[in-house]
Design an enzyme around this catalytic site. Sequence first.
Site, PDB file in Angstrom:
ATOM      1  N   ASP A 290       0.854  -1.187   0.000  1.00 21.53           N
ATOM      2  CA  ASP A 290       0.000   0.000   0.000  1.00 21.53           C
ATOM      3  C   ASP A 290       0.886   1.230   0.000  1.00 21.53           C
ATOM      4  OD1 ASP A 290      -2.025  -1.794   0.161  1.00 21.53           O
ATOM      5  OD2 ASP A 290      -2.784  -1.141   2.117  1.00 21.53           O
TER       6      ASP A 290
ATOM      7  N   ASP B  15     -14.932  -3.442  -1.298  1.00 22.85           N
ATOM      8  CA  ASP B  15     -14.474  -3.116   0.048  1.00 22.85           C
ATOM      9  C   ASP B  15     -15.695  -2.881   0.917  1.00 22.85           C
ATOM     10  OD1 ASP B  15     -11.935  -3.152  -1.105  1.00 22.85           O
ATOM     11  OD2 ASP B  15     -11.988  -1.005  -1.529  1.00 22.85           O
TER      12      ASP B  15
END
Length: 256
Positions: A8, A129
């Site tokens: 990330d 998500d």
Amino acid sequence: MDVIPAIDLLGGQCVRLFQGDYDQAEVYGKDPVGMALRWAEAGAQRLHLVDLDGAKEGSPVNAEAIATIAQRLSIPVQVGGGLRDRDTVARLLDSGVERAILGTVAVERPALVEALAGEFPGQIAVGIDARSGKVATRGWLEDSGLTAVALAQQMADLGACALICTDIGRDGTLQGPNLEELRAIAAAVSIPVIASGGVGSLTDLLSLLPLEAQGVSGVIVGKALYTGAVDLQEALRAIGSGRWQDVAVDDSSRLA
């Protein structure tokens, strides 16, 4: 089952969030390219990159680092974060990225997903998500009100090649994947489902094996790799394609 290390990117650094909270970002490295090479050399067959800056801003911010990683590695790279129009996706794929992951735009502009899946077959995945079963968008900052299962069915029908399913409530917690939600999503579609969020041990990875026959083809591992809670090579031996043990649909074990 694929074990996919996650990188990330936030502010040019490798970070991990806790339940999607940008204010709780922990830095695990300042060299994304070096980190990518590390995981590839350890045996990873695919990498998962997220442009966290891009997810928040609505357009890619770490594109240069991502392109460098894609070009330096000999394994496929999939990327999400800030991909909300056709030209951005085209540039990303042209830079060497194997698969683009659409998130917010899948909820807000599903017709674009269908168009891109037609233009770039096999290269358009959708990231689902969810927080308590409801899909979150715009860097996990907004609640769409749409259920994860409903979005999964819609995206599969529109041509997505895979679904990356993240349980936000478990992301960064190391408390284990949401098996119930993964099972429900996999049962609703006929395309591969990749699990994400919550993996904190080898036991957590093994718990996913019974879902492989139901369509869960891989798992993304982030914080557990960076803290040392999971060793990538051990994970690959445990649940990867060359594993020594298979798990039957009824959860019993048998030799491969």
